[in-house]
Design a protein around this motif. Sequence first.
Motif, PDB file in Angstrom:
ATOM      1  N   ARG A 421      48.371  -8.224  29.610  1.00 27.88           N
ATOM      2  CA  ARG A 421      48.479  -9.525  30.308  1.00 27.88           C
ATOM      3  C   ARG A 421      49.891 -10.070  30.165  1.00 27.88           C
ATOM      4  NH1 ARG A 421      43.263 -10.566  28.150  1.00 27.88           N
ATOM      5  NH2 ARG A 421      44.045 -11.873  26.471  1.00 27.88           N
ATOM      6  N   ARG A 422      50.431  -9.920  28.967  1.00 26.77           N
ATOM      7  CA  ARG A 422      51.795 -10.406  28.708  1.00 26.77           C
ATOM      8  C   ARG A 422      52.795  -9.660  29.593  1.00 26.77           C
ATOM      9  NH1 ARG A 422      54.509 -14.041  28.535  1.00 26.77           N
ATOM     10  NH2 ARG A 422      56.333 -13.908  27.210  1.00 26.77           N
ATOM     11  N   ALA A 423      52.595  -8.360  29.729  1.00 24.82           N
ATOM     12  CA  ALA A 423      53.513  -7.546  30.553  1.00 24.82           C
ATOM     13  C   ALA A 423      53.472  -8.029  32.002  1.00 24.82           C
ATOM     14  CB  ALA A 423      53.127  -6.067  30.467  1.00 24.82           C
ATOM     15  N   LEU A 424      52.269  -8.367  32.490  1.00 29.36           N
ATOM     16  CA  LEU A 424      52.159  -8.852  33.871  1.00 29.36           C
ATOM     17  C   LEU A 424      52.841 -10.217  34.010  1.00 29.36           C
ATOM     18  CD1 LEU A 424      51.190  -8.856  36.778  1.00 29.36           C
ATOM     19  CD2 LEU A 424      48.882  -9.394  35.978  1.00 29.36           C
ATOM     20  N   GLU A 425      52.670 -11.074  32.994  1.00 26.36           N
ATOM     21  CA  GLU A 425      53.347 -12.383  33.050  1.00 26.36           C
ATOM     22  C   GLU A 425      54.863 -12.203  33.140  1.00 26.36           C
ATOM     23  OE1 GLU A 425      50.055 -14.702  30.299  1.00 26.36           O
ATOM     24  OE2 GLU A 425      52.089 -14.435  29.526  1.00 26.36           O
ATOM     25  N   LEU A 426      55.385 -11.272  32.347  1.00 23.94           N
ATOM     26  CA  LEU A 426      56.839 -11.060  32.347  1.00 23.94           C
ATOM     27  C   LEU A 426      57.299 -10.422  33.656  1.00 23.94           C
ATOM     28  CD1 LEU A 426      57.178 -10.061  28.610  1.00 23.94           C
ATOM     29  CD2 LEU A 426      58.352 -11.982  29.714  1.00 23.94           C
ATOM     30  N   ALA A 427      56.476  -9.570  34.238  1.00 23.80           N
ATOM     31  CA  ALA A 427      56.825  -9.007  35.554  1.00 23.80           C
ATOM     32  C   ALA A 427      56.925 -10.141  36.577  1.00 23.80           C
ATOM     33  CB  ALA A 427      55.777  -7.982  35.985  1.00 23.80           C
ATOM     34  N   ARG A 428      55.965 -11.048  36.532  1.00 24.81           N
ATOM     35  CA  ARG A 428      55.993 -12.169  37.477  1.00 24.81           C
ATOM     36  C   ARG A 428      57.197 -13.086  37.249  1.00 24.81           C
ATOM     37  NH1 ARG A 428      49.714 -14.240  37.923  1.00 24.81           N
ATOM     38  NH2 ARG A 428      49.493 -13.615  40.092  1.00 24.81           N
ATOM     39  N   GLU A 443      54.390 -12.752  46.909  1.00 24.07           N
ATOM     40  CA  GLU A 443      53.661 -11.835  46.027  1.00 24.07           C
ATOM     41  C   GLU A 443      52.373 -11.426  46.731  1.00 24.07           C
ATOM     42  OE1 GLU A 443      52.866 -12.298  41.447  1.00 24.07           O
ATOM     43  OE2 GLU A 443      51.024 -12.835  42.491  1.00 24.07           O
ATOM     44  N   ILE A 444      52.176 -10.105  46.884  1.00 21.76           N
ATOM     45  CA  ILE A 444      50.924  -9.613  47.495  1.00 21.76           C
ATOM     46  C   ILE A 444      49.890  -9.330  46.406  1.00 21.76           C
ATOM     47  CG2 ILE A 444      49.894  -7.850  48.987  1.00 21.76           C
ATOM     48  CD1 ILE A 444      52.655  -7.253  50.121  1.00 21.76           C
ATOM     49  N   LEU A 445      50.303  -8.675  45.324  1.00 23.73           N
ATOM     50  CA  LEU A 445      49.416  -8.344  44.213  1.00 23.73           C
ATOM     51  C   LEU A 445      50.008  -8.846  42.903  1.00 23.73           C
ATOM     52  CD1 LEU A 445      48.389  -4.611  44.914  1.00 23.73           C
ATOM     53  CD2 LEU A 445      46.963  -6.640  45.178  1.00 23.73           C
ATOM     54  N   PRO A 446      49.230  -9.418  41.999  1.00 25.07           N
ATOM     55  CA  PRO A 446      47.797  -9.681  42.173  1.00 25.07           C
ATOM     56  C   PRO A 446      47.503 -10.783  43.192  1.00 25.07           C
ATOM     57  CG  PRO A 446      48.550 -10.375  39.978  1.00 25.07           C
ATOM     58  CD  PRO A 446      49.729  -9.777  40.672  1.00 25.07           C
ATOM     59  N   GLY A 447      48.486 -11.534  43.602  1.00 24.02           N
ATOM     60  CA  GLY A 447      48.292 -12.656  44.515  1.00 24.02           C
ATOM     61  C   GLY A 447      48.331 -13.956  43.739  1.00 24.02           C
ATOM     62  N   PRO A 448      48.920 -14.995  44.324  1.00 24.18           N
ATOM     63  CA  PRO A 448      49.180 -16.241  43.589  1.00 24.18           C
ATOM     64  C   PRO A 448      47.945 -16.863  42.953  1.00 24.18           C
ATOM     65  CG  PRO A 448      50.067 -16.334  45.850  1.00 24.18           C
ATOM     66  CD  PRO A 448      49.368 -15.019  45.709  1.00 24.18           C
ATOM     67  N   GLY A 449      46.751 -16.602  43.487  1.00 21.98           N
ATOM     68  CA  GLY A 449      45.537 -17.232  42.951  1.00 21.98           C
ATOM     69  C   GLY A 449      45.049 -16.603  41.653  1.00 21.98           C
ATOM     70  N   VAL A 450      45.570 -15.447  41.286  1.00 21.10           N
ATOM     71  CA  VAL A 450      45.066 -14.742  40.095  1.00 21.10           C
ATOM     72  C   VAL A 450      45.837 -15.236  38.878  1.00 21.10           C
ATOM     73  CG1 VAL A 450      44.785 -12.465  39.038  1.00 21.10           C
ATOM     74  CG2 VAL A 450      44.437 -12.744  41.502  1.00 21.10           C
ATOM     75  N   SER A 452      43.781 -16.875  35.691  1.00 26.87           N
ATOM     76  CA  SER A 452      43.020 -17.046  34.438  1.00 26.87           C
ATOM     77  C   SER A 452      42.956 -15.705  33.701  1.00 26.87           C
ATOM     78  CB  SER A 452      41.599 -17.523  34.745  1.00 26.87           C
ATOM     79  OG  SER A 452      40.872 -16.455  35.342  1.00 26.87           O
ATOM     80  N   VAL A 453      42.625 -15.784  32.405  1.00 29.47           N
ATOM     81  CA  VAL A 453      42.536 -14.559  31.592  1.00 29.47           C
ATOM     82  C   VAL A 453      41.548 -13.583  32.223  1.00 29.47           C
ATOM     83  CG1 VAL A 453      41.724 -13.661  29.367  1.00 29.47           C
ATOM     84  CG2 VAL A 453      43.250 -15.649  29.434  1.00 29.47           C
ATOM     85  N   ASP A 454      40.388 -14.075  32.644  1.00 33.94           N
ATOM     86  CA  ASP A 454      39.388 -13.165  33.228  1.00 33.94           C
ATOM     87  C   ASP A 454      39.902 -12.537  34.522  1.00 33.94           C
ATOM     88  OD1 ASP A 454      37.728 -13.688  31.178  1.00 33.94           O
ATOM     89  OD2 ASP A 454      36.363 -15.018  32.293  1.00 33.94           O
ATOM     90  N   GLU A 455      40.572 -13.357  35.342  1.00 35.63           N
ATOM     91  CA  GLU A 455      41.107 -12.813  36.610  1.00 35.63           C
ATOM     92  C   GLU A 455      42.197 -11.774  36.338  1.00 35.63           C
ATOM     93  OE1 GLU A 455      40.525 -16.823  39.398  1.00 35.63           O
ATOM     94  OE2 GLU A 455      42.382 -16.510  38.270  1.00 35.63           O
ATOM     95  N   LEU A 456      43.047 -12.074  35.364  1.00 38.18           N
ATOM     96  CA  LEU A 456      44.128 -11.125  35.052  1.00 38.18           C
ATOM     97  C   LEU A 456      43.546  -9.820  34.503  1.00 38.18           C
ATOM     98  CD1 LEU A 456      46.720 -13.562  33.427  1.00 38.18           C
ATOM     99  CD2 LEU A 456      46.911 -12.447  35.655  1.00 38.18           C
TER     100      LEU A 456
END
Length: 535
Positions: A421-428, A443-450, A452-456
């Motif tokens: 999750r941390r890696a994805l946050e840093l990518a964003r 951003e196409i993926l994961p998409g701006p709406g994603v 929460s922890v469960d969504e990530l």
Amino acid sequence: MEELHADVVLVGGGSAGCVLAARLSEDPARRVVLIEAGTRITDPDVDRPELWPFIQNRNYDWAYRTTPQTGTAGRVHEWPRGRGVGGSSNLHAMAHMRGDRRDFARWAAETGDQRWSWEGLLPAFRKLETADRADGATADADWDAVHGSDGPLPVLRPTGESSPLVVDYLAAWQGLGVPGIPDHNHGDMVGATPNSLTIRDGRRVTASEAYLDPALGRPNLTLLDGAQVHRLVLDGSRVAGVAVTRDGRDLLVRGDAVILTAGSIGDPLLLMRSGIGDPAVLAAAGVGTTLASAGVGGNLHDHLLGAGNLYRARREVPPTRLQLSEAMTYLPADGPAAIAADRSSGPGPDVVIGCVVGPSASEVLAPRLPAIPAGGAYTLLFGVTNPTSRGSLRITGPDLDDAPVIEPAYLTTAHDRETFRRALELAREVGAAPELADWRAEEILPGPGVRSVDELDAFIAEAVITHHHPVGTLRMGADESAPVDAALRFRGLDNLWVVDGSVIPSITAGPVHAAVLAIAESFAESFAESSDPAR
Ligand SMILES: Cc1cc2nc3c(=O)[nH]c(=O)nc-3n(C[C@H](O)[C@H](O)[C@H](O)COP(=O)(O)OP(=O)(O)OC[C@H]3O[C@@H](n4cnc5c(N)ncnc54)[C@H](O)[C@@H]3O)c2cc1C
């Protein structure tokens, strides 16, 4: 049955096997036989760096598959592995990264042997390469202290050839406070830099081309290709030889020393077919136990990459002149703010973010994407450097045709899920940087709406793909439960060694090919120094 005899028998002509065949046959008095299941690979696509993702599933790929993985939404992962002279170096993505000094400190601690520390392995890393100097400088003492200038493998540092997207991506990291580093091969991987690549004159260089081909004319080196090793033939605590099928004929290759170089999957499967392994696993496969060794096939682990944090491009992304994934940035999980001035003693790399010059999405996400025109998107891959999830592999029967069960246990630890999750946050974070504003439409993926922890977590489970680095299935270690000791001798047999990716006890932060070659170089040196290691 036809018989052949050699001083050294090498089982597997892949990355490590090519190094050992070349190095151990330097002594003209030592007869070396290299046995490889596949044949020489003549497909011209192998040469072209940008085609590497598209040459899988051809007749020089073992094309393994994992079991459905609970940690990745029940997905089955395809695991390409090279089957032919040069092994997986024919398929790999050509990134040359030695690893971080902390990785090798762990190896030294796990084996009790400083030979596997950064300092201990440095001579082997230098010996194997001819490295481009940083920025074409003619003299650079710091560079020369850690790099080789006359080894078999060319290592390209592609300054000046990077995609303009990658140039801006690297600038974006610097804008966030991540320092630029000369390359990934100085021992400290935290920082931003283009990937070093095993490419010469625009072509892939395989381990076979670098090591084996120049040695093949030696009268004391024999290559048996198109030859599959079924099992080891034991004589008490010695391996008398290996049973081989070639061109429909059975062959016994006897050796004073037998060295397994069939890779992280091939080695443990061969041992289990030979009755060496966990007795319960062997019994379930209908194989009697000749030597109980519970660790065989355990400790299986691999890097995953999230594919990916995908962006629609505002302007056309030009095709890569190198390979698609041009720059991987290694960071502590706490991000740029945690990077210490002295990177050798500060926090090491926990996550990696890579820039891909095009769209990259897992097999489940890709079909859901809208149509993307050529040059219309780019991707930030994200991953965990030192995963703690551990799985295993096993045989299902005594024959070569019995498909193995491969269970990497992906994302089964909280550490791996949280760090992902941390890696994805840093990518964003870098994806949103001003230096990339000219490239970024949305951003196409994961998409701006994603968010929460469960969504990530749900996105990550669907997005991760193998980074193609399965290792550790015959780990070296000081403890008696490690199948291989610090000298790479298989515990319980006098003249059997294991020298390839399977002995890696814990994975390096980055791609593992350079480390596999260095393990082989280091072993070759010690083997040559030992007057009669087979006794
Ligand atoms: C698609 C892909 C991309 C990759 N990208 C990178 C990258 O960019 N950078 C990086 O550092 N690493 C990368 N890797 C990983 C790297 O290529 C491997 O870790 C490395 O090549 C492993 O070397 P090895 O000697 O352990 O095994 P291999 O090179 O796989 O060699 C094993 C050999 O043994 C042979 N063999 C197996 N069983 C038998 C048998 N019973 N009888 C006879 N022969 C047998 C096989 O055919 C094979 O030739 C990638 C791998 C793949 C597949």
